[in-house]
Design a protein around this motif. Structure first.
Motif, short mmCIF file in Angstrom:
data_model
loop_
_atom_site.label_atom_id
_atom_site.label_comp_id
_atom_site.label_asym_id
_atom_site.label_seq_id
_atom_site.Cartn_x
_atom_site.Cartn_y
_atom_site.Cartn_z
N MET A 1 -34.63 -11.16 -39.34
CA MET A 1 -33.91 -9.90 -39.18
C MET A 1 -32.95 -9.74 -40.36
N VAL A 2 -32.88 -8.55 -40.88
CA VAL A 2 -31.94 -8.22 -41.95
C VAL A 2 -31.00 -7.14 -41.43
N LYS A 3 -29.72 -7.47 -41.40
CA LYS A 3 -28.70 -6.52 -40.95
C LYS A 3 -28.04 -5.89 -42.18
N VAL A 4 -28.09 -4.57 -42.27
CA VAL A 4 -27.48 -3.83 -43.37
C VAL A 4 -26.13 -3.31 -42.88
N PHE A 5 -25.05 -3.77 -43.52
CA PHE A 5 -23.71 -3.34 -43.13
C PHE A 5 -23.45 -1.95 -43.70
N ARG A 6 -23.31 -0.97 -42.83
CA ARG A 6 -23.15 0.41 -43.29
C ARG A 6 -21.77 0.67 -43.87
N LEU A 7 -20.72 0.30 -43.13
CA LEU A 7 -19.34 0.48 -43.62
C LEU A 7 -19.01 -0.73 -44.46
N VAL A 8 -18.75 -0.51 -45.74
CA VAL A 8 -18.60 -1.61 -46.70
C VAL A 8 -17.13 -1.80 -47.05
N GLN A 9 -16.68 -3.05 -46.97
CA GLN A 9 -15.34 -3.41 -47.43
C GLN A 9 -15.46 -4.54 -48.43
N PRO A 10 -14.63 -4.54 -49.48
CA PRO A 10 -14.72 -5.59 -50.50
C PRO A 10 -14.50 -6.98 -49.90
N GLY A 11 -15.34 -7.92 -50.28
CA GLY A 11 -15.19 -9.29 -49.81
C GLY A 11 -16.42 -9.78 -49.05
N VAL A 12 -16.36 -11.05 -48.67
CA VAL A 12 -17.45 -11.67 -47.91
C VAL A 12 -17.33 -11.27 -46.45
#
Length: 461
Positions: free
Chosen positions: A157-168
Motif C-alpha cells: 500500500m502506498v499512502k499519499v499525504f495530501r496536506l504537506v508540511q515540511p519535515g519527516v
C-alpha cells in the motif's frame, strides 16, 4: 515524447481553484479560498497517451496557508474510472483529472520506488532489504478523509499525504522506529517518497519533506470499528442474551487489542526514549480547548468548573512520564489480521503542525482515544432512540469492552490504565469535549453521545 501537451499554468491554476474545495481531503472546507499558486510541477510519467505530473499547490483558505500534493493526469479521454474527478468540463479535450485515478500513473509510482529513482526533485526510497515492488497498477481505496492510499497487488500500500508540511512525517518516522524493535503490532515499512533537503531552496527547513509512505498491505484484515459495531448490532438483535453470550462478543478482541496497543507503547518508549512533562503543561491545552468549546457550545457551560477541577488535579500531580505515541488513536486506526491486531496511521492529527505532533505525550491519550471509540461503537445506532433496554445493553457492552481493553493493556504493560486515576480521566474528558464541538459543527443530532460522556466522567449524569 508524449503527444499530450501540458496545460498552461494560468489555466491549471484556475481549474485547481474550483476543484480543490470539492475534494474530501481538502482541509480548508468552509473557508474562503483567496489564493492558489502552483509551487512545484514535475513530470512523473511521459506516455504517448497520458501526461502525469506531480504538483505542490499552495492555497490560502480563510487566511490560513496550506500546501497540498496533487498528482494530475492530462489525456484526450478519461480513464475507465467512474470517479476520475476531472478538473475540466465535460467534453473538453484534453481532459485533466486526478492522477491517482490513472492506471498508468499509479504503475509509474511503484516503478520509481523499485528503481529508487529521483524524478523532478522527488526521491523514491526503499527500505534496505525490502522487496522491490512489481510494476503493477494500483487501486485507490475509497473513504479516506485526509490522504489517498493505493493498493498494489496483495501486499503493498502506498499512502499519499495530501496536506504537506515540511519535515519527516511521523507515520514514516514511527513506523521506522517500531521496525527497529520488530514490533508485531504494525505493518512493515517498505519505503517512502520525499522531497528536498539541505540544498533545496524551496524547503526552508533544510531537511526532507515526506510526501508518501509505502508499507505492507494487510489483505483480508478487518477494520476494528466495523468489527465492534457489528458486535453491538448483534447484541441488540439478541434481546434475551447477555453480551458475553452473543457469538460475536467483542470482549476477547478488546483484550487482545489492549495488549497490542501496550506493545506499541512499550516499543515506542524503547525506540524513541522517555522523558517527563509537568502536569500543568499537559493540561494547558486541555483548558484552552475547554474554554473555546464552552464559548462555541453553551451547553457545556454547566460542566466547565467540574472539568477544570479534573484538569487541576493533573496539574498538581507533578511530572508525568511521556514518550512518542500514536496521537490520534481510535478503533478506525486498527486492523484485525488473521493472527494479530495491527495499529495503523501514526501521522497524528493531520491538521496539527508537524512539530506539535512530535511532542512526547502520555500513552493515556491513546488509551483515552480507544475508550471513547468503544463508547461511540456502543451508541452509534441509538442516536434519537429512547428505548431504555437498548441503552442499558449499550452501556453493558461499553463497560465490558472498556474493562477488557484495559485488562489486555495491563497484561503487557507495567501500567494498568484503570490505575492512572485523574490522568486518564482528564484525557478522556478532553477527548469528549473535542467530540462535543465536532458533533455540534458536523452532526448536531449526535451531540448527546459525547455530552453524555462529559456528564458521566464528571459524575453529574
Amino acid at each position: 515524447m508524449t503527444g499530450i501537451p501540458a496545460v498552461d499554468e494560468a489555466t491549471l491554476t484556475a481549474l485547481l481553484a474550483a476543484w480543490l474545495p470539492e475534494q474530501r481531503w481538502f482541509a480548508g472546507k468552509g473557508r474562503e479560498l483567496s489564493g492558489v499558486r502552483i509551487a512545484r510541477r514535475a513530470v512523473l510519467l511521459d506516455h504517448p497517451e497520458v501526461l502525469v505530473e506531480h504538483l505542490l499547490v499552495d492555497v490560502l483558505a480563510g487566511g490560513l496557508p496550506q500546501r497540498y500534493q496533487v498528482p494530475l493526469a492530462t489525456a484526450h479521454t478519461l480513464p475507465d474510472d467512474r470517479r476520475a474527478f476531472p478538473l475540466t468540463a465535460e467534453g473538453a479535450d484534453p481532459v485533466v483529472y486526478d492522477g491517482l485515478r490513472d492506471p498508468r500513473g499509479t504503475e509509474s509510482l511503484v516503478t520509481h520506488l523499485a528503481g529508487r529513482d529521483e524524478v523532478g526533485g522527488l526521491r523514491f526510497r526503499l527500505v534496505e532489504g525490502a522487496p522491490a515492488p512489481a510494476p503493477v497498477r494500483g487501486r485507490l481505496l475509497e473513504g479516506e478523509q485526509s490522504n489517498s492510499s493505493l493498493v498494489f497487488g496483495d501486499d503493498l500500500m502506498v499512502k499519499v499525504f495530501r496536506l504537506v508540511q515540511p519535515g519527516v512525517n511521523p507515520d514514516v518516522e514511527l513506523h521506522a522506529a517500531l521496525a527497529r524493535r520488530d514490533c508485531p503490532a504494525v505493518a512493515a515499512l517498505r519505503g517512502w517518497v520525499e522531497l528536498g533537503g539541505a540544498d533545496d531552496d524551496d524547503e526552508p527547513g533544510g531537511g526532507p519533506t515526506t510526501l508518501a509512505m509505502a508499507q505492507e498491505f494487510m489483505a483480508g484484515a478487518a477494520d476494528g470499528w466495523a468489527m465492534a459495531t457489528a458486535s453491538v448490532r448483534d447484541l441488540f438483535a439478541e434481546a434475551d442474551l447477555l453480551a458475553e453470550e452473543v457469538g460475536t462478543d467483542f470482549a476477547d478482541e478488546s483484550r487482545r487489542l489492549g495488549a497490542a496497543v501496550a506493545q506499541v507503547h512499550d516499543d515506542l518508549a524503547a525506540a524513541t526514549g522517555t522523558t517527563t512533562r509537568d502536569g500543568t503543561e499537559i493540561v494547558a491545552s486541555m483548558r484552552a480547548r475547554l474554554d473555546a468549546a464552552v464559548a462555541e457550545v453553551p451547553g457545556l457551560a454547566p460542566f466547565a468548573d467540574a472539568a477544570r477541577a479534573v484538569f487541576d488535579e493533573v496539574a498538581g500531580s507533578g511530572p508525568v512520564p511521556v514518550h512518542r505515541i500514536h496521537g490520534d488513536l481510535h478503533l478506525g486506526q486498527t486492523l484485525r489480521a488473521p493472527d494479530r491486531w495491527i495499529v495503523i496511521d501514526f501521522e497524528g492529527e493531520p491538521a496539527a503542525p508537524l512539530e506539535e505532533r512530535r511532542v512526547p505525550d502520555s500513552p493515556a491519550r491513546d488509551v483515552a482515544g480507544i475508550l471513547r471509540s468503544l463508547d461511540y461503537a456502543a451508541q452509534h445506532t441509538l442516536v434519537g432512540v429512547t428505548d431504555r433496554q437498548l441503552r442499558f445493553r449499550a452501556r453493558e457492552w461499553r463497560d465490558r469492552n472498556v474493562d477488557a481493553f484495559c485488562t489486555g493493556y495491563a497484561e503487557v504493560s507495567d501500567a494498568d490504565p484503570r490505575e492512572t486515576g485523574a490522568l486518564l480521566r482528564a484525557y478522556v474528558l478532553d477527548k469528549a469535549v473535542y467530540e462535543v464541538v465536532y458533533e455540534s459543527r458536523n452532526r448536531p443530532g449526535w451531540v448527546a453521545v459525547p455530552m453524555g460522556a462529559v456528564e458521566r466522567i464528571l459524575g453529574t449524569a
